[in-house]
Design a protein around this motif. Structure first.
Motif, PDB file in Angstrom:
ATOM      1  N   SER A 326       0.845  -1.214   0.000  1.00  0.00           N
ATOM      2  CA  SER A 326       0.000   0.000   0.000  1.00  0.00           C
ATOM      3  C   SER A 326       0.868   1.248   0.000  1.00  0.00           C
ATOM      4  O   SER A 326       0.489   2.256  -0.609  1.00  0.00           O
ATOM      5  CB  SER A 326      -1.029   0.019   1.132  1.00  0.00           C
ATOM      6  OG  SER A 326      -0.616  -0.733   2.188  1.00  0.00           O
ATOM      7  N   ASN A 327       2.046   1.190   0.629  1.00  0.00           N
ATOM      8  CA  ASN A 327       2.959   2.345   0.549  1.00  0.00           C
ATOM      9  C   ASN A 327       3.391   2.562  -0.900  1.00  0.00           C
ATOM     10  O   ASN A 327       3.399   3.687  -1.387  1.00  0.00           O
ATOM     11  CB  ASN A 327       4.207   2.097   1.390  1.00  0.00           C
ATOM     12  CG  ASN A 327       3.993   2.519   2.835  1.00  0.00           C
ATOM     13  OD1 ASN A 327       2.985   3.112   3.164  1.00  0.00           O
ATOM     14  ND2 ASN A 327       4.954   2.200   3.684  1.00  0.00           N
ATOM     15  N   ALA A 328       3.784   1.465  -1.567  1.00  0.00           N
ATOM     16  CA  ALA A 328       4.255   1.577  -2.954  1.00  0.00           C
ATOM     17  C   ALA A 328       3.151   2.187  -3.822  1.00  0.00           C
ATOM     18  O   ALA A 328       3.416   3.064  -4.649  1.00  0.00           O
ATOM     19  CB  ALA A 328       4.665   0.207  -3.475  1.00  0.00           C
ATOM     20  N   ILE A 329       1.907   1.724  -3.600  1.00  0.00           N
ATOM     21  CA  ILE A 329       0.788   2.263  -4.400  1.00  0.00           C
ATOM     22  C   ILE A 329       0.601   3.754  -4.092  1.00  0.00           C
ATOM     23  O   ILE A 329       0.433   4.580  -4.986  1.00  0.00           O
ATOM     24  CB  ILE A 329      -0.509   1.468  -4.102  1.00  0.00           C
ATOM     25  CG1 ILE A 329      -0.354   0.049  -4.649  1.00  0.00           C
ATOM     26  CG2 ILE A 329      -1.725   2.153  -4.699  1.00  0.00           C
ATOM     27  CD1 ILE A 329      -1.475  -0.896  -4.271  1.00  0.00           C
ATOM     28  N   ARG A 330       0.679   4.073  -2.764  1.00  0.00           N
ATOM     29  CA  ARG A 330       0.454   5.457  -2.331  1.00  0.00           C
ATOM     30  C   ARG A 330       1.476   6.427  -2.931  1.00  0.00           C
ATOM     31  O   ARG A 330       1.164   7.540  -3.272  1.00  0.00           O
ATOM     32  CB  ARG A 330       0.572   5.468  -0.803  1.00  0.00           C
ATOM     33  CG  ARG A 330      -0.183   6.575  -0.154  1.00  0.00           C
ATOM     34  CD  ARG A 330      -0.133   6.397   1.356  1.00  0.00           C
ATOM     35  NE  ARG A 330      -0.980   5.335   1.830  1.00  0.00           N
ATOM     36  CZ  ARG A 330      -0.763   4.643   2.956  1.00  0.00           C
ATOM     37  NH1 ARG A 330       0.291   4.898   3.688  1.00  0.00           N
ATOM     38  NH2 ARG A 330      -1.596   3.708   3.316  1.00  0.00           N
ATOM     39  N   TYR A 331       2.735   5.961  -3.067  1.00  0.00           N
ATOM     40  CA  TYR A 331       3.792   6.890  -3.490  1.00  0.00           C
ATOM     41  C   TYR A 331       4.285   6.650  -4.924  1.00  0.00           C
ATOM     42  O   TYR A 331       5.379   7.066  -5.281  1.00  0.00           O
ATOM     43  CB  TYR A 331       4.964   6.835  -2.483  1.00  0.00           C
ATOM     44  CG  TYR A 331       4.518   7.196  -1.084  1.00  0.00           C
ATOM     45  CD1 TYR A 331       4.224   8.509  -0.750  1.00  0.00           C
ATOM     46  CD2 TYR A 331       4.340   6.211  -0.107  1.00  0.00           C
ATOM     47  CE1 TYR A 331       3.773   8.847   0.520  1.00  0.00           C
ATOM     48  CE2 TYR A 331       3.894   6.537   1.164  1.00  0.00           C
ATOM     49  CZ  TYR A 331       3.614   7.849   1.473  1.00  0.00           C
ATOM     50  OH  TYR A 331       3.163   8.184   2.723  1.00  0.00           O
ATOM     51  N   ARG A 379       0.964  15.214   3.248  1.00  0.00           N
ATOM     52  CA  ARG A 379       0.752  14.333   2.091  1.00  0.00           C
ATOM     53  C   ARG A 379       0.343  12.926   2.545  1.00  0.00           C
ATOM     54  O   ARG A 379      -0.626  12.356   2.042  1.00  0.00           O
ATOM     55  CB  ARG A 379       2.072  14.304   1.301  1.00  0.00           C
ATOM     56  CG  ARG A 379       2.228  13.182   0.352  1.00  0.00           C
ATOM     57  CD  ARG A 379       1.671  13.563  -1.027  1.00  0.00           C
ATOM     58  NE  ARG A 379       1.486  12.390  -1.823  1.00  0.00           N
ATOM     59  CZ  ARG A 379       2.452  11.771  -2.483  1.00  0.00           C
ATOM     60  NH1 ARG A 379       3.664  12.287  -2.482  1.00  0.00           N
ATOM     61  NH2 ARG A 379       2.200  10.691  -3.180  1.00  0.00           N
ATOM     62  N   SER A 380       1.062  12.399   3.547  1.00  0.00           N
ATOM     63  CA  SER A 380       0.774  11.050   4.039  1.00  0.00           C
ATOM     64  C   SER A 380      -0.643  10.998   4.603  1.00  0.00           C
ATOM     65  O   SER A 380      -1.400  10.060   4.365  1.00  0.00           O
ATOM     66  CB  SER A 380       1.801  10.655   5.100  1.00  0.00           C
ATOM     67  OG  SER A 380       1.307   9.647   5.907  1.00  0.00           O
ATOM     68  N   ARG A 381      -0.999  12.071   5.390  1.00  0.00           N
ATOM     69  CA  ARG A 381      -2.330  12.125   6.002  1.00  0.00           C
ATOM     70  C   ARG A 381      -3.416  12.130   4.926  1.00  0.00           C
ATOM     71  O   ARG A 381      -4.379  11.383   5.006  1.00  0.00           O
ATOM     72  CB  ARG A 381      -2.401  13.384   6.858  1.00  0.00           C
ATOM     73  CG  ARG A 381      -3.220  13.175   8.099  1.00  0.00           C
ATOM     74  CD  ARG A 381      -3.146  14.362   9.002  1.00  0.00           C
ATOM     75  NE  ARG A 381      -2.022  14.319   9.918  1.00  0.00           N
ATOM     76  CZ  ARG A 381      -1.319  15.372  10.278  1.00  0.00           C
ATOM     77  NH1 ARG A 381      -1.572  16.548   9.748  1.00  0.00           N
ATOM     78  NH2 ARG A 381      -0.355  15.247  11.142  1.00  0.00           N
ATOM     79  N   GLY A 385      -2.361   7.700   5.202  1.00  0.00           N
ATOM     80  CA  GLY A 385      -1.259   7.050   5.939  1.00  0.00           C
ATOM     81  C   GLY A 385      -1.311   7.403   7.419  1.00  0.00           C
ATOM     82  O   GLY A 385      -1.870   8.429   7.802  1.00  0.00           O
ATOM     83  N   THR A 386      -0.722   6.539   8.253  1.00  0.00           N
ATOM     84  CA  THR A 386      -0.717   6.786   9.699  1.00  0.00           C
ATOM     85  C   THR A 386       0.704   7.042  10.209  1.00  0.00           C
ATOM     86  O   THR A 386       0.891   7.507  11.322  1.00  0.00           O
ATOM     87  CB  THR A 386      -1.255   5.552  10.454  1.00  0.00           C
ATOM     88  OG1 THR A 386      -0.427   4.438  10.089  1.00  0.00           O
ATOM     89  CG2 THR A 386      -2.692   5.273  10.120  1.00  0.00           C
ATOM     90  N   GLY A 387       1.713   6.690   9.411  1.00  0.00           N
ATOM     91  CA  GLY A 387       3.103   6.806   9.880  1.00  0.00           C
ATOM     92  C   GLY A 387       3.493   5.635  10.763  1.00  0.00           C
ATOM     93  O   GLY A 387       4.552   5.636  11.395  1.00  0.00           O
TER      94      GLY A 387
END
Ligand code: ADP
Length: 434
Positions: A326-331, A379-381, A385-387
């Motif tokens: 999901s990180n890869a998709i997000r970024y 951006r993450s929020r 994203g939660t960090g």
């Protein structure tokens, strides 16, 4: 050749020559030479025996060396022995200082040989694990500290690795044991009292787990009412935006609480437990399928380079794959690519999630697995994203003796590689040919 040695040789030759001349005067030069040689030999033997006695008794005053080579030898000997006595004294002093400082150290230090037998230890080792410096010398250290984690560390001889064990002397104390390479075939076992750190981190963990747990129930009630409100056809239109925002924020909070509870669980529960054989490729395919049908995301490819299974907890490995994917998709922009790879060889297995996304600046890479660390918070929020995702990944990997290696280049993409040791791989039994 020194001056004294030259004079000694000349004197010797002159004496022998004088003997030969006297013998010649009596018509027997050979006899004169022989007598002179015997006299010279007897004189030197006498000096030698005297020197040996003086060395043995340490009484050099009783022996008169006279001048010449013996005096030279004696003063050289005296100089060397005084020098070595001075060195010995300073080494002894140094040794005393080293022993004093190692005894003043709050950490225990135990020198072990290749068989893990105790060679020496300092005073702190006595207070922390009960070792006695003289009595326990030569005994195996795991006879005193009986702990499976420590035995594993000693057997593996993994220099630089450390384990945390319960104190063998006091119930509530915790010790950190670390092995350090020391000389040829020797190791230094460093023992540190980490009770306070463990107590504080348990307090923090319990606080986060309890707070998350307590917040969860009221949040479920609020979310429930918000859902009913959103479904209510009589709700005024002017409220719609506010209710939608409240529902989104409540959902976000539930997500954060879920991840905090997951982290507390991973940190708090024992590593051992029901572990099974995990088909990493199957988990990767399932994770990819979960995003099937999404048109606005990068293309996902699963690269199965190995069929070897992993020994671990399938649910936890699935969490790792989902978080990294999901990180890869997000970024990664929709026209980019994401590759999930599973490979293995004799040195271990690698689960790799690579993308062609925006990448990360090198200065942020060491901090990515910290809780709530985000390169771009806003951006993450916005992206949901939660960090906490990579902190969860790190903890799952720790529980599987694996580590996370991150490579990234801004503008080119990132690679998150989870390296599992060979002992975590399940090698298939060879099939017998009929
Ligand atoms: P988040 O929920 O914010 O994604 P994570 O712990 O999963 O939290 O990630 C921490 C930070 O690492 C992210 O905020 C992001 O800045 C960075 N990051 C993680 N994965 C990637 C990636 N594949 N590409 C670029 N940056 C990433």
């Amino acid at each position: 050749m020194s001056e004294a040695a030259r004079r000694f040789l000349i004197g010797m030759l002159a004496f022998l020559l004088a003997g030969a001349i006297i013998g010649w005067m009596y018509g027997r030069p050979d006899l004169g030479l022989l007598v002179a040689a015997l006299l010279a030999l007897a004189w030197q033997v006498r000096k030698l025996l005297g020197f040996e006695r003086a060395l043995r008794t340490g009484n050099f005053d009783a022996f008169r060396f006279g001048e010449g080579i013996w005096e030279q030898l004696f003063s050289r000997f005296r100089f060397e022995s005084e020098k070595s006595a001075r060195h010995k004294k300073s080494y002894r002093q140094l040794l005393r200082e080293i022993r004093k400082s190692t005894n003043a150290m709050p950490d225990g230090a135990v020198i072990l040989n290749a068989e893990n037998e105790i060679i020496a230890c300092n005073r702190a080792a006595k207070h922390l694990v009960g070792l006695r410096r003289k009595k326990d010398r030569g005994q195996r250290v795991d006879n005193f500290i009986r702990d499976p984690e420590l035995s594993r560390l000693l057997q593996s001889g993994d220099i630089g690795w450390s384990v945390e064990i319960a104190s063998p002397l006091v119930d509530y104390k915790w010790l950190n044991c670390r092995l350090v390479g020391y000389g040829a075939d020797q190791k230094l076992l460093l023992v540190r009292d980490v009770t306070e750190r463990i107590r504080l981190s348990k307090m923090r963990r319990d606080f986060v787990a309890n707070a998350s747990h307590e917040l969860r129930s009221p949040l479920t009630v609020i979310s429930g009412y918000l859902d009913s409100l959103a479904d209510d056809e009589q709700m005024p239109r002017s409220w719609e935006k506010a209710v939608a925002q409240m529902r989104a924020q409540a959902k976000r909070m539930q997500h954060i609480l879920g991840e905090l509870l997951e982290l507390s669980r991973l940190e708090g529960s024992a590593r051992e437990g029901s572990e099974e054989s995990v088909d990493v490729v199957e988990l990767m395919n399932e994770a990819r399928l979960a995003f099937d049908g999404h048109t606005d995301i990068a293309g996902i490819v699963v690269n199965a380079e190995s069929t070897t299974q992993l020994h671990g907890k399938a649910a936890e490995i699935e969490t790792v794959i989902i978080n990294l994917l999901s990180n890869a998709i997000r970024y990664t922009p929709p026209d980019g690519n994401i590759t999930l790879t599973w490979r293995s060889d004799a040195s271990g297995g690698e689960l790799v999630v690579a993308d062609t996304g925006e990448g990360i600046d090198a200065e942020f890479i060491p901090r990515l697995t910290e809780r709530f660390f985000r390169v771009d918070k806003g951006r993450s929020r916005d992206e949901g994203g939660t960090g906490l995702g990579l902190a969860i990944v790190k903890h799952v990997l720790l529980r599987h003796d694996a580590k996370l290696v991150i490579k990234s280049e801004p503008g080119k993409g990132s690679e998150f590689c989870c390296r599992f040791p060979a002992k975590r791989l399940l090698v298939a039994e060879p099939v017998a040919l009929s």
